[in-house]
Design an enzyme around this catalytic site. Structure first.
Site, PDB file in Angstrom:
ATOM      1  N   HIS A  73       0.832  -1.206   0.000  1.00 21.54           N
ATOM      2  CA  HIS A  73       0.000   0.000   0.000  1.00 21.54           C
ATOM      3  C   HIS A  73       0.865   1.253   0.000  1.00 21.54           C
ATOM      4  CE1 HIS A  73      -3.130  -2.918   1.294  1.00 21.54           C
ATOM      5  NE2 HIS A  73      -3.794  -2.221   0.399  1.00 21.54           N
ATOM      6  N   ASN A  74       1.464   1.499  -1.159  1.00 20.11           N
ATOM      7  CA  ASN A  74       2.390   2.623  -1.287  1.00 20.11           C
ATOM      8  C   ASN A  74       1.990   3.472  -2.498  1.00 20.11           C
ATOM      9  OD1 ASN A  74       3.234   1.129  -3.560  1.00 20.11           O
ATOM     10  ND2 ASN A  74       4.615  -0.066  -2.269  1.00 20.11           N
ATOM     11  N   PHE A  75       2.812   4.474  -2.790  1.00 21.74           N
ATOM     12  CA  PHE A  75       2.446   5.398  -3.876  1.00 21.74           C
ATOM     13  C   PHE A  75       2.395   4.687  -5.235  1.00 21.74           C
ATOM     14  CE2 PHE A  75       3.690   8.609  -7.108  1.00 21.74           C
ATOM     15  CZ  PHE A  75       2.503   9.325  -7.081  1.00 21.74           C
ATOM     16  N   ARG A  76       3.220   3.662  -5.411  1.00 24.45           N
ATOM     17  CA  ARG A  76       3.200   2.941  -6.693  1.00 24.45           C
ATOM     18  C   ARG A  76       1.833   2.247  -6.881  1.00 24.45           C
ATOM     19  NH1 ARG A  76       7.010   1.881 -10.260  1.00 24.45           N
ATOM     20  NH2 ARG A  76       8.711   2.583  -8.921  1.00 24.45           N
TER      21      ARG A  76
ATOM     22  N   HIS B 202      -7.066   6.977  -2.622  1.00 29.12           N
ATOM     23  CA  HIS B 202      -7.836   5.874  -2.038  1.00 29.12           C
ATOM     24  C   HIS B 202      -7.111   5.072  -0.946  1.00 29.12           C
ATOM     25  CE1 HIS B 202      -5.623   2.873  -4.312  1.00 29.12           C
ATOM     26  NE2 HIS B 202      -6.234   1.965  -3.584  1.00 29.12           N
ATOM     27  N   ASP B 203      -5.780   5.100  -0.898  1.00 25.72           N
ATOM     28  CA  ASP B 203      -5.062   4.368   0.163  1.00 25.72           C
ATOM     29  C   ASP B 203      -4.054   5.274   0.872  1.00 25.72           C
ATOM     30  OD1 ASP B 203      -6.071   1.774   0.408  1.00 25.72           O
ATOM     31  OD2 ASP B 203      -4.902   1.004  -1.270  1.00 25.72           O
TER      32      ASP B 203
ATOM     33  N   GLN C 100      -4.124 -16.577  -4.860  1.00 26.53           N
ATOM     34  CA  GLN C 100      -4.715 -15.971  -6.053  1.00 26.53           C
ATOM     35  C   GLN C 100      -5.942 -16.701  -6.599  1.00 26.53           C
ATOM     36  OE1 GLN C 100      -3.612 -13.414  -5.232  1.00 26.53           O
ATOM     37  NE2 GLN C 100      -3.012 -12.447  -7.136  1.00 26.53           N
TER      38      GLN C 100
HETATM   39  N1  LIG Z   1      -5.251 -12.240  -2.637  1.00 26.35           N
HETATM   40  C1  LIG Z   1      -5.209 -11.049  -3.250  1.00 26.35           C
HETATM   41  N2  LIG Z   1      -5.690  -9.953  -2.633  1.00 26.35           N
HETATM   42  C2  LIG Z   1      -5.634  -8.762  -3.292  1.00 26.35           C
HETATM   43  C3  LIG Z   1      -5.072  -8.646  -4.586  1.00 26.35           C
HETATM   44  N3  LIG Z   1      -5.153  -7.355  -4.980  1.00 26.35           N
HETATM   45  C4  LIG Z   1      -5.738  -6.691  -3.972  1.00 26.35           C
HETATM   46  N4  LIG Z   1      -6.024  -7.525  -2.950  1.00 26.35           N
HETATM   47  C5  LIG Z   1      -6.673  -7.172  -1.677  1.00 26.35           C
HETATM   48  O1  LIG Z   1      -7.810  -6.396  -1.987  1.00 26.35           O
HETATM   49  C6  LIG Z   1      -7.748  -5.200  -1.237  1.00 26.35           C
HETATM   50  C7  LIG Z   1      -8.399  -4.015  -1.899  1.00 26.35           C
HETATM   51  O2  LIG Z   1      -8.163  -2.858  -1.099  1.00 26.35           O
HETATM   52  P1  LIG Z   1      -6.677  -2.472  -0.644  1.00 26.35           P
HETATM   53  O3  LIG Z   1      -5.851  -1.992  -1.821  1.00 26.35           O
HETATM   54  O4  LIG Z   1      -6.719  -1.565   0.525  1.00 26.35           O
HETATM   55  O5  LIG Z   1      -6.060  -3.913  -0.172  1.00 26.35           O
HETATM   56  C8  LIG Z   1      -6.238  -4.917  -1.108  1.00 26.35           C
HETATM   57  C9  LIG Z   1      -5.744  -6.299  -0.814  1.00 26.35           C
HETATM   58  O6  LIG Z   1      -5.920  -6.628   0.545  1.00 26.35           O
HETATM   59  C10 LIG Z   1      -4.559  -9.834  -5.206  1.00 26.35           C
HETATM   60  O7  LIG Z   1      -4.047  -9.839  -6.330  1.00 26.35           O
HETATM   61  N5  LIG Z   1      -4.648 -10.986  -4.481  1.00 26.35           N
HETATM   62 MG   LIG Z   2      -7.662   0.413   0.607  1.00 29.14          MG
HETATM   63 ZN   LIG Z   3      -5.791  -0.003  -2.791  1.00 24.52          ZN
END
Ligand SMILES: Nc1nc2c(ncn2[C@@H]2O[C@@H]3COP(=O)(O)O[C@H]3[C@H]2O)c(=O)[nH]1
Ligand SMILES: [Mg+2]
Ligand SMILES: [Zn+2]
EC number: 3.1.4.-
Length: 489
Positions: free
Chosen positions: A241-244, A281-282, A442
């Site tokens: 959960h970073n800028f990228r 959003h994050d 996944q």
């Molecule tokens: N298992 C899994 N979880 C994901 C994936 N992408 C996003 N998430 C989850 O979905 C969430 C959506 O909101 P966030 O980005 O806060 O945090 C994300 C992750 O916890 C992914 O490819 N695989």
């Molecule tokens: Mg989020």
């Molecule tokens: Zn997100």
């Protein structure tokens, strides 16, 4: 019969020396980074350090377990730059002894610093406003603590963190992107890994201009640049959960807009709502999810009464930045427009809490039966769905772009579950390093969350069947196959 799997052999040049490295199947993104750092004799480079691989023709090659093999005739050139938390923009000479180039570099840096001090004056009054604001907040806090309450900061971190404005942003290089890059930026297959943070903010700025939002809402470019720069600095350096991640979500949203020709079907104000929602959003995500916030009774859980504490916080931080005149890209919106934009953004950001997934899916299914682009409620739901899709869209990208993201996600999950174990808090099985495998993480997620979500959205945006859904189904097949192989079937 046993079969040995051949490693992928790559040849690299580091300074004057050439190295041959073998990448074995199954190695992770982190493994590849570690191998490259050790080849560059920089084993102490951390995860924030910048690793750049280029082909002889200068093309940047993304660092991933899928690095294409090469020969000693066309070695990759490897550069590793240390990047400490203290210098998030990553400038750095990468260690080594003082040399004429290093002295030149230092002189240039000195020049940069003295130039960078100029806008400090400009920012002085801005800082004074923040200080006076902080004083008012402190006095409000004192009034609360007069009742002998425990010392609880009721103010989200956002308000303090906004003082993290970096005066140097004004002197960041101007980026000019090629036609090829700006066309590629509209593709869901865009590879984020080859761009540095400042380049990503410049690409986001391009999106605003290209969508006509700068002209339509009379945004001042320095304000937009400052907004994006402050947003970047308020994302934390988490593994995932970073800028990228923010950039990727924004880029996928932008890609879907173009893919589904929504620029002509939606109003500019809708595009603005969606884009800003993705961008904030994050923001200031602490790297620990809502379940942790609630179970550990953190400050955020208390402030938001356990109701989507993170998503509420992301929104609050985003709007705290926007409240500041120097970052307020909404300052030329009418009151009515602002009200609409604020409501829309709050709704979109709160919709990214996956515990709301079922409810949002059901509502959208209902409106998709007779979707009407002139209906404000229909459009609000569409934007929420698009932001949600963009948020979980990693597996809609090519495997070499998507897979490193899974390593990042699991790294963050494992850090959380380790801490939960240490603190005696409940641990979710999908975060537990003793229970999770990559295909295991996944298969269920793609099958039961991603595909139904994207298919639901494709009821209104059928174009997603062309370029986006096939890649997601391909990822599912890949991980299902891997899961079977790991189970020895
Ligand atoms: N298992 C899994 N979880 C994901 C994936 N992408 C996003 N998430 C989850 O979905 C969430 C959506 O909101 P966030 O980005 O806060 O945090 C994300 C992750 O916890 C992914 O490819 N695989
Ligand atoms: Mg989020
Ligand atoms: Zn997100």
């Amino acid at each position: 019969m046993t079969t040995t799997v051949a490693p992928n052999r790559i040849h690299i040049k580091v300074g004057d020396k050439c190295e041959v490295l073998d990448l074995y199947p199954g190695c992770t993104h982190e493994d590849v980074r570690a191998i490259l750092c050790s080849a560059a004799d920089m084993v102490d480079a951390d995860k924030d350090s910048l690793i750049k691989l280029t082909k002889p023709d200068g093309t940047i090659v993304p660092v991933s377990p899928f690095l294409p093999g090469n020969t000693d005739k066309d070695p990759y050139t490897l550069q590793v730059h240390y990047r400490s938390r203290g210098s998030p923009n990553g400038a750095g000479g990468g260690g080594g002894t003082a040399s004429p180039t290093k002295i030149g570099y230092l002189e240039a840096k000195l020049n940069d610093i003295s130039k960078a001090l100029e806008p400090l004056r400009e920012l002085q009054s801005f800082r004074e406003q923040i200080v006076s604001f902080q004083k008012r907040l402190e006095s409000a806090e004192k009034q609360i603590s007069m009742a002998n309450l425990p010392e609880t900061k009721v103010i989200p971190k956002a308000i303090k963190r906004i003082s993290k404005i970096d005066p140097i942003f004004a002197h960041q290089p101007k980026y000019v992107f090629t036609d090829e890059t700006v066309a590629y930026l509209k593709q869901p297959s865009f590879n984020n890994w080859q761009w540095e943070e400042n380049e990503m903010t410049a690409l986001m700025e391009h999106m605003f201009t290209e969508l006509g939002l700068v002209d339509k809402f009379k945004m001042e470019l320095p304000t937009l640049k400052r907004f994006l720069c402050v947003v970047k600095d308020n994302y934390n350096h988490n593994p995932f959960h970073n800028f990228r991640h923010c950039f990727c979500v924004t880029q996928m949203f932008y890609g879907m807009l173009h893919e589904a020709d929504l620029v002509s079907k939606l109003e500019p104000i809708d595009l603005l709502v969606g884009l800003i929602s993705c961008i904030i959003h994050d923001i200031d995500h602490p790297g620990f999810n809502n379940a942790y916030q609630v179970n550990a009774k953190t400050e955020l859980a208390v402030i938001y009464n356990d109701q989507s504490p993170l998503e509420n916080h992301h929104c609050a931080v985003g709007f705290t930045i926007l409240r500041n005149n120097d970052c307020n890209i909404f300052k030329n919106l009418s009151d009515k427009e602002y009200e609409h934009v604020r409501k829309g953004i709050i709704r979109c950001v709160l919709s990214t809490d996956l515990t709301k997934h079922g409810e949002i899916m059901t509502k959208f299914k209902a409106v998709s039966e007779n979707f009407n682009f002139a209906d404000v409620e229909h459009k609000a739901q569409l934007l929420g769905m698009m932001v949600k899709c963009a948020d979980i869209s990693n597996e809609a990208r090519p495997a070499d772009v998507a897979e490193p993201w899974l390593d990042c996600l699991l790294e963050e999950y494992f850090a959380q579950s380790d801490r939960e174990k240490a603190e005696g808090l409940p641990v979710a099985p999908f975060m537990d390093r003793d229970k999770v495998t990559k295909p295991g993480a996944q298969v269920g997620f793609i099958q039961f969350v991603m595909i139904p979500l994207f298919e639901n959205l494709a009821r209104v945006l059928p174009q997603l069947e062309g370029n986006v859904l096939p890649q997601i189904r391909k990822s599912l097949a890949y991980y299902q196959d891997l899961q079977q192989k790991m189970a020895g079937k």
